[in-house]
Design an enzyme around this catalytic site. Structure first.
Site, PDB file in Angstrom:
ATOM      1  N   HIS A   1      -4.178  -7.751   5.046  1.00 53.76           N
ATOM      2  CA  HIS A   1      -3.344  -7.334   5.283  1.00 53.76           C
ATOM      3  C   HIS A   1      -2.817  -7.985   6.273  1.00 53.76           C
ATOM      4  O   HIS A   1      -3.245  -7.024   7.616  1.00 53.76           O
ATOM      5  CB  HIS A   1      -2.170  -5.921   4.840  1.00 53.76           C
ATOM      6  CG  HIS A   1      -0.606  -6.605   5.248  1.00 53.76           C
ATOM      7  ND1 HIS A   1       0.010  -7.005   4.801  1.00 53.76           N
ATOM      8  CD2 HIS A   1      -0.379  -5.043   5.868  1.00 53.76           C
ATOM      9  CE1 HIS A   1       1.118  -6.443   5.509  1.00 53.76           C
ATOM     10  NE2 HIS A   1       1.375  -5.323   6.143  1.00 53.76           N
TER      11      HIS A   1
ATOM     12  N   GLY B   1       1.064  -0.986  -0.141  1.00 56.04           N
ATOM     13  CA  GLY B   1      -0.250   0.085  -0.007  1.00 56.04           C
ATOM     14  C   GLY B   1       0.252   0.939  -0.670  1.00 56.04           C
ATOM     15  O   GLY B   1       0.479   1.976  -0.917  1.00 56.04           O
ATOM     16  N   SER B   2       1.906   1.821   0.867  1.00 59.22           N
ATOM     17  CA  SER B   2       2.569   2.705   0.926  1.00 59.22           C
ATOM     18  C   SER B   2       3.503   2.759   0.300  1.00 59.22           C
ATOM     19  O   SER B   2       4.220   1.892   0.042  1.00 59.22           O
ATOM     20  CB  SER B   2       2.746   3.064   2.848  1.00 59.22           C
ATOM     21  OG  SER B   2       3.221   2.237   3.161  1.00 59.22           O
TER      22      SER B   2
ATOM     23  N   HIS C   1      11.579  -3.955   7.045  1.00 59.26           N
ATOM     24  CA  HIS C   1      11.922  -3.434   7.762  1.00 59.26           C
ATOM     25  C   HIS C   1      13.212  -3.326   7.892  1.00 59.26           C
ATOM     26  O   HIS C   1      14.246  -2.781   8.353  1.00 59.26           O
ATOM     27  CB  HIS C   1      11.587  -4.238   8.875  1.00 59.26           C
ATOM     28  CG  HIS C   1       9.994  -4.476   9.200  1.00 59.26           C
ATOM     29  ND1 HIS C   1       9.405  -5.608   8.750  1.00 59.26           N
ATOM     30  CD2 HIS C   1       9.184  -3.915   9.863  1.00 59.26           C
ATOM     31  CE1 HIS C   1       8.334  -5.210   9.067  1.00 59.26           C
ATOM     32  NE2 HIS C   1       7.858  -4.448   9.093  1.00 59.26           N
TER      33      HIS C   1
HETATM   34  N1  GLN Z   1      -1.513  -0.466   3.976  1.00 60.50           N
HETATM   35  C1  GLN Z   1      -0.854  -0.418   4.826  1.00 60.50           C
HETATM   36  C2  GLN Z   1       0.217   0.271   4.379  1.00 60.50           C
HETATM   37  O1  GLN Z   1       1.565   0.067   3.427  1.00 60.50           O
HETATM   38  C3  GLN Z   1       0.236  -1.116   5.594  1.00 60.50           C
HETATM   39  C4  GLN Z   1       0.483  -0.975   6.945  1.00 60.50           C
HETATM   40  C5  GLN Z   1       0.770  -2.420   8.029  1.00 60.50           C
HETATM   41  O2  GLN Z   1       0.632  -3.154   7.662  1.00 60.50           O
HETATM   42  N2  GLN Z   1       1.399  -1.830   8.931  1.00 60.50           N
HETATM   43  O3  GLN Z   1       1.512   1.602   4.914  1.00 60.50           O
HETATM   44 ZN    ZN Z   2       2.519  -4.518   7.937  1.00 64.44          ZN
END
Ligand code: GLN
Ligand code: ZN
Length: 743
Positions: free
Chosen positions: A623, A414-415, A676
């Site tokens: 997710h 997503g982001s 990460h």
């Molecule tokens: N859609 C969110 C993103 O991509 C999901 C973030 C998450 O799972 N912490 O940032």
């Molecule tokens: Zn995540």
């Protein structure tokens, strides 16, 4: 002792600790300055506790980074890979954050029981040997003592500590005897400065392992027998429930337990040993609401009527670490909400007032609970709000036909990177320095570049990149009714990281569409499908401070209906693939097995309310960041998503084992690269992970995506990584077509 708290927030009212840590890491301030800031925060915390009227102040609850790390270092549990670091503070931060220059990975991080705080996981191996360096707690106790406070050191207990350790080639319990001896020495060094010591065993509130259970009484008895200091055994992450008996058997002078979620006290009053005092945690250290002091008083009376008034100590259930520091800074909060609230400073006063009223047997001193929310009607819905039209299998047929996706489609979570520029423009917009039109134009530009980047990379399902979102929960909360926001309500998540959870104070509803505009713009730029991106009800609730006057399930259902409307609006506007993130779904799981079923049922139901109001043709993704699903697989299945993406790359796909055992019918996107880490994975490496995933998941069920959103990465890391992911995907596709032709 009459009153105390198990701990106070460490970050300081103005996040002084965060600022000092980050400046120190950047080399902007000296080690001395960092320690000075820490000392100032500690002194201020003690002053607040004393001036509120608490009889004792907590010491050693403070930590520069994390109290579990402090404990590991105090007892000499330093993994081999750190041993070449000689400077103590360098070593401390290397264990916490890793060392890039020395290429050493840090200890891993886990959620602290049922809270949103994260601790560092101590490592034990057959090379470990128990030592003792009690300088930190001893200096703090000494300092508090000399400054005229009545210090009560707080120490993480041996049974919880050993249970939290990750052991390599040995059992943590091999160290029980040596560790017990070290605790005895530690207590001896603290004894000149204190009358009481609190030993925290938060494990008491969870289902204990057999080893923990068997060792609990012998270890604590040994500790108790060695000293004349008064010892308190503390259950600080919930009521000890059935484990209360264990605490009683320790021979300790007091037992602290969290009673904020408890109505009957027979488990305490029935068998409490005569010599023992009870530290009743009746002020909630986990929420930001004022205590109903009269009700708390009645509860104290109820306990006292069996065991006697003189045996009662008043406290908060948990450390106040989990709430912001001081409500008086919230000058912009609407009065009707602020009047209902209390942060750490205010909670200390509540405890002191309750103690005084209780001592003077005068309940009328306490304020009446006129600040409670008006009750709202429970959310009523029937089965029709919980189900899609057809089964997942049928839906898959329809979607395969109509969505025109390749085998093993590629996508992202997503982001896209939240660059410095994006953050700056958002701040300018929020401060009124950038007009709404200019800000929106800026966001559109970001979307354009993210869409064209994904097209260049050849990804199959695109996203708009979430440039307009500060945070996946706060962003939605800002557009929903029923939420309030603080200016300074920061709570430590880990180390220098703090979060500012939104506050749910009223009924939640969605006055108007939230994401539709951005989706439509992104979709207008491409012929490929753009995924609509939403945060799910369980995650929104889990990462907020919630009202508590109506049941959890009702608050969750209200949020779910708000998200449901958004989902349906996205669909109406042409969105064919919608992802509802439930990053915190697994995280919210209660500690005790007995409570888990209820939570999971509610969580699944609310996810289904949010997600099921769409046609069979619309593909539903979810997710989750956590992928240890073993024990909850049937509930994950019951969420009935068409596609689920999870974190899996770090464990080399081993987490997918569960999909072999459990016949899961939906599609799965196990993250094939670890977002990460700043490292760019090669396409060979990703290829290998996809190959490994294919050992557990069939090609027609597999999706290819990163582990999580890319917002914390920069473009220099994200772009080549995605390029390598796309390349690995095309290689795999070519190979599997060949395989199937040959086979
Ligand atoms: N859609 C969110 C993103 O991509 C999901 C973030 C998450 O799972 N912490 O940032
Ligand atoms: Zn995540």
């Amino acid at each position: 002792m009459k009153s105390h708290i198990p701990g106070f927030p460490r970050i300081g009212a103005g996040r002084e600790l965060k600022k000092a840590l980050e400046s120190f890491w950047k080399g902007e301030i000296s080690e001395r300055k960092l320690h000075e800031t820490a000392s100032e925060i500690k002194a201020e915390n003690w002053r607040i506790q004393k001036e509120s009227g608490l009889t004792h102040v907590a010491v050693n609850d403070f930590s520069l980074y994390d109290h579990v790390l402090d404990t590991a270092l105090m007892f000499g549990f330093i993994p081999e890979r750190f041993k070449r670091i000689t400077d103590p503070l360098d070593l401390y931060f290397a264990m916490a954050r890793g060392s890039a220059t020395k290429d050493i990975r840090p200890l891993s991080m886990k959620k602290w029981f049922n809270t949103n705080y994260h601790y560092l996981v101590p490592e034990i191996s057959s090379l470990s040997a128990v030592g003792l360096n009690p300088a930190k707690p001893v200096l703090e106790a000494k300092e508090a003592f000399r400054s005229g406070f009545n210090p009560k050191p707080v120490i993480l207990g041996p049974i919880t500590f050993l249970s939290l350790c990750e052991a390599d080639g040995c059992s943590p319990w091999d160290f029980t005897e040596d560790l017990t001896a070290a605790y005895i020495k530690l207590i001896e060094s603290l004894s000149p400065y204190c009358e009481w010591i609190e030993i925290d065993e938060p494990l008491l509130a969870s289902d204990m392992s057999k080893d923990a259970w068997l060792n609990f009484i012998p270890v604590h008895r040994k500790i108790k027998d060695s000293t004349d200091v008064r010892l308190m055994i503390a259950s600080t992450c919930g009521d000890a429930g059935d484990n209360t008996e264990l605490a009683f058997e320790t021979g300790y002078d007091a037992f602290h337990t969290d009673l904020t979620k408890t109505d009957t006290f027979t488990h305490i009053t029935n068998h409490m040993p005569d010599h023992m005092l009870i530290s009743a945690g009746i002020v909630d250290g986990r929420n930001i609401w004022k205590t109903d002091c009269r009700k708390a008083y009645t509860n104290l009376e109820q306990i006292a009527s069996v065991i006697g008034r003189e045996k009662i100590i008043v406290s908060s259930g948990s450390s106040l670490l989990h709430v912001p520091v001081d409500l008086t800074y919230e000058t912009d909060l609407q009065a009707d909400v602020k009047n209902k609230m209390a942060f750490a400073v205010q909670k200390c006063s509540e405890i002191a007032e309750l103690t005084k009223a209780f001592e003077e047997e005068c309940v009328s001193q306490l304020p009446e609970a006129d600040y409670h929310h008006p009750k709202s009607a429970p959310v009523i819905y029937d089965e029709s709000f919980l189900s899609r039209n057809s089964s997942r299998k049928k839906r898959k047929e329809i979607q395969t036909r109509t969505l025109n996706l390749p085998v093993m489609p590629t996508t992202t979570i997503g982001s896209f990177p939240q660059t410095k520029e994006i953050r700056e423009q958002r701040t300018r917009f929020k401060n009124g320095k950038l007009s709404s039109d200019s800000y929106e134009a800026f966001i559109r530009k970001q979307i354009e570049s993210v869409i064209s980047l994904q097209e260049e990379l050849g990804l199959d399902i695109l996203v708009h990149g979430e440039p307009e979102r500060n945070d996946m929960v706060e962003y939605f909360a800002e557009y929903l009714d029923g939420f309030a926001f603080t200016k300074n309500g920061w709570v430590q998540s880990y180390g220098s990281r703090c979060v500012k959870p939104p506050i749910i104070h009223g009924d939640v509803s969605r006055p108007s569409p939230i994401t539709v505009k951005w989706f439509k713009y992104a979709q207008s730029l491409t012929a490929k499908h753009v995924k609509g991106m939403l945060t799910g009800p369980v995650t929104i609730l889990q990462w907020s401070f919630s009202r508590e006057d109506i049941p959890y399930a009702d608050v969750c259902a209200q949020i779910a209906f708000a998200i449901r409307e958004e989902v349906q609006d996205l669909e109406k506007n042409g969105c064919r693939i919608i992802q509802i993130d439930e990053a915190a779904f697994r995280e919210g799981l209660p500690l005790k097995k007995a409570d888990q079923e209820d939570y999971l049922k509610t969580a699944v139901k609310c996810f289904r309310i949010a997600s099921s109001g769409i046609s069979d043709m619309t593909q539903l993704h979810t997710h989750m960041c956590y992928s240890e699903f073993n024990s909850i697989m049937e509930h994950i299945d019951a969420m009935d998503a068409d596609v689920i993406s999870i974190e899996a790359s770090r464990g080399g796909m081993k987490l997918l084992e569960v999909f072999k055992k459990y016949q899961y019918q939906g599609d799965i996107g196990p993250g094939v690269y670890d977002i990460h880490s700043p490292r760019v994975p090669s396409s060979e490496e990703i290829h290998k992970l996809i190959r490994q995933a294919l050992e557990y998941i069939s090609p027609d069920q597999l999706w290819i995506n990163p582990d999580c959103g890319l917002k914390t990465r920069n473009n220099e890391e994200a772009v080549p990584s995605l390029k390598n992911m796309a390349k690995a995907a095309s290689v795999i596709r070519a190979e599997t077509t060949k395989d199937s032709v040959a086979g």
